[in-house]
Design an enzyme around this catalytic site. Sequence first.
Site, short mmCIF file in Angstrom:
data_model
loop_
_atom_site.label_atom_id
_atom_site.label_comp_id
_atom_site.label_asym_id
_atom_site.label_seq_id
_atom_site.Cartn_x
_atom_site.Cartn_y
_atom_site.Cartn_z
N LYS A 1 1.37 5.89 -6.29
CA LYS A 1 1.63 5.43 -7.67
C LYS A 1 0.69 6.10 -8.68
CE LYS A 1 -1.34 1.32 -7.77
NZ LYS A 1 -2.26 1.85 -8.77
N THR A 2 -0.56 6.35 -8.31
CA THR A 2 -1.48 6.98 -9.26
C THR A 2 -0.99 8.38 -9.61
OG1 THR A 2 -3.32 5.72 -8.33
CG2 THR A 2 -3.87 7.62 -9.71
N ASP B 1 -0.81 -0.13 -15.28
CA ASP B 1 -1.00 0.02 -13.84
C ASP B 1 -1.32 -1.35 -13.24
OD1 ASP B 1 -1.45 1.12 -11.34
OD2 ASP B 1 -3.51 1.70 -11.79
N GLU B 2 -1.05 -1.54 -11.94
CA GLU B 2 -1.33 -2.79 -11.24
C GLU B 2 -0.75 -3.98 -12.00
OE1 GLU B 2 -2.35 -2.65 -8.34
OE2 GLU B 2 -3.77 -1.01 -8.04
N GLN C 1 1.55 -7.19 -3.34
CA GLN C 1 0.09 -7.09 -3.38
C GLN C 1 -0.51 -7.96 -4.48
OE1 GLN C 1 -1.65 -3.08 -2.44
NE2 GLN C 1 0.42 -2.37 -2.88
N ARG D 1 -4.44 -1.39 4.29
CA ARG D 1 -5.62 -0.56 4.00
C ARG D 1 -5.85 0.46 5.11
NH1 ARG D 1 -4.91 -0.82 -0.50
NH2 ARG D 1 -3.10 -1.99 0.16
#
Length: 720
Positions: free
Chosen positions: A41-42, A218-219, A249, A611
Amino acid sequence: MPKREPKPFDSLTGKLNGRQRAAVETTTGPLLIIAGAGSGKTRVITQRIARLLAEGVAGKTILALTFTNKAAKEMRERVRLLSDPTRSAPPISTFHSFGVQILREWITLLGFGRDFSIYDQIDKMSLLKEIAREVLGARNDVDLYSCAQTISAVKTGRTEWNAENDLYRPVADVYREHLRAYNAVDFDDLIVLPLELFERHSQVLDALRERYRYVMVDEFQDTSTAQYRIVEAVARKHRNLCVVGDDDQSIYSWRGASSLNMAYFERDFPERREIKLEQNYRSAHDILRAANSVIAHNRNRKQKELWTGLRADRCIEVFFPADEYEEARFIARTVRAIAGRGGVRLDKFGILVRTNSLIAPIEEALLGENIAYRVSGGTSFFQRKEIKDIIAYLKLIANPDDNVSLLRVVNTPRRGIGRKTVQMLRELSAERRESLYSTIQALIHAEDGRVSFKTRERLEEFVGIIEPYRAEFLAPRKLAEKLGRLIDDLNIRGHIVSEHPDNERPARLKFRSVMRFVDMMSAWENDPDVVAPTLFDFLARIALVNRDDNQEESDRRSVHLMTIHAAKGLEFDVVFLAGVEDGLIPHARALEEDESNIEEERRLFYVAITRAKRKLLLSACRTRRVMREVQERAASPFLDEIPDELIHVHEPDEPVEQRDAGSFFDQIRARLGLGRSDCRKRSPTPCVYRSRMIISTRRFFARFSSESFGATGSLPPFPV
């Protein structure tokens, strides 16, 4: 130095998969990007910004918001590499930094001065403690932490005053009055006050809508209702709002994140386009299968299925140790075994726990194995006492009405202003309805004999430090030089030494921290990206960086030990998840508060699983000591949601018999080509012999350790 040319944009999008490319190329209109864990996504966000710039959109009209300074910095650097360096870069910041920007420009409309202070959590708790003592007296049922949480929840609209929390309402009223009187705001105000400006002064919102025609978040799953209201209000006119997030998330409801924001976005922007990013570039196939199987049990989610082409054998192991100490030894020894073969650096290991209470035994075991580690979320550099003292002086110089900072340093270093004098100042300040600093100035010039000659001298000495430096620091530039002189005038070195009369080492380390702080200020004010370095801007930056949960780590050669919440956004080659037990994952207290929390607890487990890149080791103790009582434990029900064929149960090692140990050394000698009697003859010198023996022993036991650990040590290489 030759001028850097930006890469042709087509060559950049060629590295994207189909859905990523579609997200990058959709530059107008509302867009919802559902970005699964590890889906890049970044990269999508930064390339989308670069695409806008390549299309001729002015950088100053693009607003990108995220949640941590670290994430904002990474996005800025990536955009800089992707775009034409001659074009103005867009503002990429955290929500709270954006709030500071709005307030610096328009807070005077709300009756504050532009030189307002930002109270961090310690400042806030210190002020609340004083107010609670003043308002509620000596009541022993006052929980300051609960009081602070309640005031925050009411201020941000997450709850209302009711019979259960009404005890704290008078404290909240006085707290609000004190902040205004001290020309100070807290972190909640950085979000709430901009909304107040929008509602009371429409020209502010009109100006922001004209300034920012493209907004990216973002997020998005971590935004609060108030934060969503800010971005929706700014983007409402041009409707170029892109939000990127993953509802699977969403794990921060306890600090205000609203799971309803995606529904609000869909309601407010019905013409939106939705793109799902489901290809994972992080984790091995079996790890993703486990994560998908777990999260599929949640009902309130957008359906998606993460997939990957990355493969590895026996990725997931479960260990059932007798207690938390055996669990900790297993983790430490496995880290040592894997890292000892040179396959994985220490900073590529993540040890995750549900709560901080599980950390101590693991720390002890890591120390026992001499493994360097770092507990994320530990005491920040800016929270050290000596640094807090310096910051308090700077805050007071910037804003003399800051009572919290004054109380911290009025007798630091000691200048004979004791508790009785401070109490008298407080009473007189309340009587005169003015700040403590104003009261001190009045007493110095008063002739009424209210204070003794000696007390007046001490107060004059204090003001004699603050006033000259106020005049100096109000001028920009050479701030670090001025701070160095202030530290000398205060004799901070002597003060620190006096606090450690019997041990010079901690005094030396503390003063080194003070000097490092001066260097930090110097580096900041000499940064070419800092246009007009002022003391107010420096203090705002410290307050925002200090709040960050995920500060950049100074030591990259340490194992990461942290809670699952702190691990959000990170990734590790090898992940240990300790305490996968019923009552911890899911946490019993969370379910007691609300049974519906089971879905967030499952999301937390999902975040922990995702993770891991190459190896996931889960441990569930058969017994655990809780409040000095040894309790029988059951494995987490979430483990049952992972398909059986993906899990390999780790068997503990058998103790090594003496005869086996002898055969091991025979194998080492054979590998060296040395007999029992001629070891010394074959080695040129005892030193060389010992070196060979040590190296061979390490290699042998690394191999033996990997064999005895079975798949624990199996980390076949694959593209990550």
